[in-house]
Scaffold this active site. Structure first.
Site, PDB file in Angstrom:
ATOM      1  N   LYS A 204       0.828  -1.212   0.000  1.00  0.00           N
ATOM      2  CA  LYS A 204       0.000   0.000   0.000  1.00  0.00           C
ATOM      3  C   LYS A 204       0.866   1.267   0.000  1.00  0.00           C
ATOM      4  O   LYS A 204       0.624   2.221  -0.761  1.00  0.00           O
ATOM      5  CB  LYS A 204      -0.915  -0.019   1.226  1.00  0.00           C
ATOM      6  CG  LYS A 204      -1.618   1.277   1.525  1.00  0.00           C
ATOM      7  CD  LYS A 204      -2.568   1.646   0.407  1.00  0.00           C
ATOM      8  CE  LYS A 204      -2.977   3.088   0.493  1.00  0.00           C
ATOM      9  NZ  LYS A 204      -4.367   3.299   0.670  1.00  0.00           N
ATOM     10  N   CYS A 258      -3.472  10.837   1.593  1.00  0.00           N
ATOM     11  CA  CYS A 258      -2.914   9.511   1.328  1.00  0.00           C
ATOM     12  C   CYS A 258      -1.550   9.675   0.675  1.00  0.00           C
ATOM     13  O   CYS A 258      -0.526   9.358   1.264  1.00  0.00           O
ATOM     14  CB  CYS A 258      -3.842   8.744   0.414  1.00  0.00           C
ATOM     15  SG  CYS A 258      -5.501   8.658   1.106  1.00  0.00           S
TER      16      CYS A 258
HETATM   17  N1  SAJ Z   1      -2.270  14.684  -8.886  1.00  0.00           N
HETATM   18  C1  SAJ Z   1      -1.425  15.440  -9.698  1.00  0.00           C
HETATM   19  N2  SAJ Z   1      -1.089  14.955 -10.926  1.00  0.00           N
HETATM   20  C2  SAJ Z   1      -1.557  13.748 -11.369  1.00  0.00           C
HETATM   21  C3  SAJ Z   1      -2.390  12.988 -10.540  1.00  0.00           C
HETATM   22  C4  SAJ Z   1      -2.750  13.472  -9.295  1.00  0.00           C
HETATM   23  O1  SAJ Z   1      -0.978  16.528  -9.314  1.00  0.00           O
HETATM   24  O2  SAJ Z   1      -1.210  13.408 -12.509  1.00  0.00           O
HETATM   25  C5  SAJ Z   1      -2.651  15.200  -7.551  1.00  0.00           C
HETATM   26  C6  SAJ Z   1      -4.150  15.396  -7.374  1.00  0.00           C
HETATM   27  O3  SAJ Z   1      -4.568  16.619  -7.913  1.00  0.00           O
HETATM   28  C7  SAJ Z   1      -4.268  15.326  -5.873  1.00  0.00           C
HETATM   29  C8  SAJ Z   1      -3.197  14.303  -5.486  1.00  0.00           C
HETATM   30  O4  SAJ Z   1      -2.307  14.228  -6.579  1.00  0.00           O
HETATM   31  O5  SAJ Z   1      -3.960  16.574  -5.280  1.00  0.00           O
HETATM   32  C9  SAJ Z   1      -3.718  12.915  -5.160  1.00  0.00           C
HETATM   33  O6  SAJ Z   1      -4.770  12.567  -6.041  1.00  0.00           O
HETATM   34  P1  SAJ Z   1      -4.944  11.098  -6.646  1.00  0.00           P
HETATM   35  O7  SAJ Z   1      -6.167  11.087  -7.466  1.00  0.00           O
HETATM   36  O8  SAJ Z   1      -3.697  10.666  -7.295  1.00  0.00           O
HETATM   37  O9  SAJ Z   1      -5.097  10.133  -5.376  1.00  0.00           O
HETATM   38  P2  SAJ Z   1      -5.966  10.153  -4.019  1.00  0.00           P
HETATM   39  O10 SAJ Z   1      -5.116  10.736  -2.927  1.00  0.00           O
HETATM   40  O11 SAJ Z   1      -7.312  10.743  -4.199  1.00  0.00           O
HETATM   41  O12 SAJ Z   1      -6.132   8.558  -3.775  1.00  0.00           O
HETATM   42  C10 SAJ Z   1      -4.952   7.767  -3.685  1.00  0.00           C
HETATM   43  C11 SAJ Z   1      -5.098   6.563  -4.649  1.00  0.00           C
HETATM   44  N3  SAJ Z   1      -3.818   5.888  -4.789  1.00  0.00           N
HETATM   45  C12 SAJ Z   1      -3.282   5.632  -6.001  1.00  0.00           C
HETATM   46  O13 SAJ Z   1      -3.799   5.984  -7.045  1.00  0.00           O
HETATM   47  C13 SAJ Z   1      -1.989   4.888  -6.031  1.00  0.00           C
HETATM   48  C14 SAJ Z   1      -6.147   5.605  -4.099  1.00  0.00           C
HETATM   49  O14 SAJ Z   1      -6.206   4.424  -4.897  1.00  0.00           O
HETATM   50  C15 SAJ Z   1      -5.816   5.233  -2.650  1.00  0.00           C
HETATM   51  O15 SAJ Z   1      -6.788   4.339  -2.108  1.00  0.00           O
HETATM   52  C16 SAJ Z   1      -5.828   6.510  -1.846  1.00  0.00           C
HETATM   53  O16 SAJ Z   1      -4.782   7.348  -2.340  1.00  0.00           O
HETATM   54  C17 SAJ Z   1      -5.591   6.149  -0.388  1.00  0.00           C
HETATM   55  O17 SAJ Z   1      -6.580   6.112   0.377  1.00  0.00           O
HETATM   56  O18 SAJ Z   1      -4.453   5.816  -0.026  1.00  0.00           O
END
Ligand code: SAJ
Length: 402
Positions: A204, A258
């Protein structure tokens, strides 16, 4: 097959509540436990205290069927699921106090043969600690099946991913792995992958660190490109046409609790070796400051510009403002008195958020001297920026870029 068992879920937040209500609608008898009376009351009325698509319908039907009851106290059950927060405290040290409290709370209710599942994202070794805390609290050695099954759902798509995602199960013993895997196979359609507790914990942390490192790469590129007059969005689009390149998107920073938290669990345990993981965190953490400096530089030519922030949530198309770089940027610009800060956040009610006026899109655009694009919400994608040419536009999330 395991069915019609009694389940007790500790923590009724973003993971615990959807899990508890899903299990209740699958016919399990579920008691959901939370430390906050108001949350218990809201759920027992069939309502919800968090925003997640479709969750309201699921909780209502779970409560109305009598299969989900919220309570301040645990009850005897066959399966206990811990879904409490694991934030960090000072110096990025993991704070396991909620897991410890929840574990010690269920300990007196446990019976021979019960299953205990830790779903909270946890540093390596935590599931073994759960077993130890139970032994210590109970002062006996009853046979329990204890395993880690990290949650992996994406906020905004929780109910779909709760069922469809593959799950990793790591027991403190092989028997625990097997028993817990058997349980998950009764209600998810994804694959159930068996391992040991430490590997499951690390899996994780690594998933979220992988994403953090890759976003940091994109964010670093955005700084380099800005210096060189290269459009980073076009650049990434071009590079991603290579069959083995898939660069993520730069943004104003990484939010949520996360991806911005979990990598520290690895770094804290092994600071000597986790160099890239730490550096990525630092790159992403510093991005909001870079954006603030950009706005300050653009604001210099105005007396007191109106700065319109488009988006305050931590990512696109959700209402979640927690740990949001966009909100942090808006608040810091306001505190630094760079100008008059107003915002449009289509996913929250208009009014004040942390002292910032949240207004309708049209009004915000009309009043703005500087338009700061912070979140790629769908409402902003069709804006015609040609009609806003007299305004200064700063795009941190690729709305204009692509
Ligand atoms: N972000 C970027 N650029 C990108 C992708 C995301 O700047 O290309 C930013 C988003 O805007 C946001 C942050 O990253 O601020 C996180 O967003 P996210 O959509 O990547 O993830 P979370 O935090 O909403 O959810 C993550 C997920 N983990 C992964 O994709 C590996 C989810 O599957 C997990 O269950 C969750 O963390 C968790 O609970 O740990």
């Amino acid at each position: 097959m395991i069915n019609k068992l009694d389940i007790c879920v500790l923590g009724l937040g973003y993971i615990g509540l959807p899990t508890a209500s899903l299990l209740a609608t699958k016919g399990f008898q579920v008691t959901g436990v939370d430390v906050r009376q108001e949350i218990v009351d809201i759920i027992n009325q069939g309502n919800i205290h968090i925003v997640e698509p479709e969750l309201d319908i699921l909780v209502k039907s779970a409560v109305q069927s009598g299969h989900l009851i919220a309570s301040l106290e645990p009850v005897a059950a066959d399966i206990f699921i811990l879904a409490v927060p694991t934030p960090f405290k000072n110096e990025y040290e993991p704070d396991l106090s909620y897991v410890e409290q929840a574990t010690r709370k269920i300990a007196p209710y446990l019976q021979e043969g019960n299953i205990v599942i830790l779903e909270s994202t946890s540093p390596v070794g935590t599931t073994e600690l759960v077993a130890e805390w139970i032994r210590e609290t109970r002062q006996d050695d009853i046979c329990l099946y204890i395993a880690h099954c990290p949650e992996r759902v994406l906020p905004g798509q929780i109910l779909k991913e709760l069922i469809e995602n593959d799950r990793v199960i790591g027991g403190v013993t092989p028997e625990a792995t097997q028993k817990v895997a058997e349980f998950y196979r009764t209600f998810i359609s994804g694959r159930v992958l068996e391992t040991n507790a430490r590997t499951a914990e690390m899996a994780k942390l690594v998933e979220n660190s992988y994403r953090d490192v890759n976003i940091a790469f994109a964010n670093e590129l955005s700084l380099i490109c800005d210096d060189d007059g290269v459009d980073v969005w076009e650049l990434i689009n071009l590079a991603n046409h290579h069959p083995r390149v898939n660069i993520l998107q730069p943004g104003p920073g990484v939010g949520g609790h996360c991806i911005a938290v979990d990598p520290w669990f690895i770094v804290h345990r092994n600071p000597q070796k986790a160099k890239i993981i730490k550096m990525a965190r630092l790159v992403n953490e510093s991005k909001p400051n870079w954006v603030i400096e950009k706005v300050k530089a653009k604001a210099e030519r105005f007396k007191k510009p109106v700065i319109a922030c488009l988006g305050l949530a931590y990512k696109n198309d959700i209402d979640d403002l927690r740990e949001s770089p966009a909100l942090r940027i808006a608040v810091e610009l306001q505190e630094a008195n760079v100008g008059q800060v107003i915002a449009c956040e289509p996913n929250v009610e208009e009014g004040k958020v942390k002292g910032i006026s949240v207004l309708p899109l049209r009004e915000v655009l009309h009043k703005a001297d500087i338009i700061l694009l912070l979140v790629k919400h769908k409402e902003f994608l069709d804006l015609n920026f040609n009609t806003l040419q007299e305004k200064v536009i700063i795009d941190t999330c690729g709305i204009i870029g692509l």
